[in-house]
Design a protein around this motif. Structure first.
Motif, PDB file in Angstrom:
ATOM      1  N   GLY A 155       0.810  -1.208   0.000  1.00 13.29           N
ATOM      2  CA  GLY A 155       0.000   0.000   0.000  1.00 13.29           C
ATOM      3  C   GLY A 155       0.846   1.262   0.000  1.00 13.29           C
ATOM      4  N   LEU A 156       2.046   1.171  -0.573  1.00 11.58           N
ATOM      5  CA  LEU A 156       2.959   2.311  -0.658  1.00 11.58           C
ATOM      6  C   LEU A 156       3.027   2.797  -2.098  1.00 11.58           C
ATOM      7  CD1 LEU A 156       5.940   0.936   1.479  1.00 11.58           C
ATOM      8  CD2 LEU A 156       4.212   2.587   2.186  1.00 11.58           C
ATOM      9  N   LYS A 169      -5.893  -0.969   3.712  1.00 14.38           N
ATOM     10  CA  LYS A 169      -4.943  -1.767   2.947  1.00 14.38           C
ATOM     11  C   LYS A 169      -3.487  -1.441   3.241  1.00 14.38           C
ATOM     12  CE  LYS A 169      -8.208  -3.733   0.496  1.00 14.38           C
ATOM     13  NZ  LYS A 169      -8.715  -4.962   0.974  1.00 14.38           N
ATOM     14  N   THR A 170      -3.211  -0.191   3.554  1.00  9.64           N
ATOM     15  CA  THR A 170      -1.830   0.245   3.718  1.00  9.64           C
ATOM     16  C   THR A 170      -1.228  -0.387   4.960  1.00  9.64           C
ATOM     17  OG1 THR A 170      -2.371   2.345   2.677  1.00  9.64           O
ATOM     18  CG2 THR A 170      -0.310   2.251   3.902  1.00  9.64           C
TER      19      THR A 170
END
Length: 153
Positions: free
Chosen positions: A65-66, A148-149
């Protein structure tokens, strides 16, 4: 003008307490891993590459999630430390794969032990049932809000 007695205090919000605990847990872990010349974000990348094997920077970015830029910066730092490597495809040099090197593999168990120690320091006083409930509630919030991250800092 607002009446201060009608405004909820900071401590009335679960978010306040989540952030309060999270900051201390995260800072404690960051201090532990920095003593081994690794940041929390670098630890996350090493752990993911060890668990999932070689992967493209874009796949790693999606998985964590980056942004791709953030993964590139992390990869560059880990490559400079000799912990991971970057391999290019012969037929297309624009396509690359990141993979963990032995130096990174050797470091992961010690970093995982620090994560375990940090967990015990902050949550070890709790009954196992309460830790399980807290974990279940946190995972429920993640699912409900489609988070999500993966936390890296």
């Amino acid at each position: 003008m607002s009446d201060p007695s009608q405004i909820s205090p900071l401590t009335a919000h679960l978010g306040y307490w989540l952030r309060f605990v999270s900051n201390h847990v995260s800072q404690g872990f960051a201090q532990k891993v920095e003593a081994m010349d690794v940041t929390v974000a670098e630890w996350v990348v090493l752990r993911e590459l060890l668990e999932n094997g070689p992967m493209s920077p874009s796949a790693l970015a999606d998985h964590l999630g980056l942004t791709r830029g953030a993964v590139t910066k992390l990869a560059d730092r880990l490559i400079a430390k000799g912990m991971i490597g970057r391999a290019f495809r012969i037929d297309d040099r624009r396509r690359q794969t990141l993979e963990i090197h032995q130096k990174g593999r050797d470091l992961v168990p010690g970093l995982a032990a620090l994560a375990d120690l940090n967990e015990i320091e902050f949550f070890g006083h709790m009954r196992a049932e309460d830790r399980d409930i807290l974990g279940r509630l946190m995972r429920d919030l993640v699912r409900h809000h489609h988070l999500k991250t993966i936390p890296t800092e």
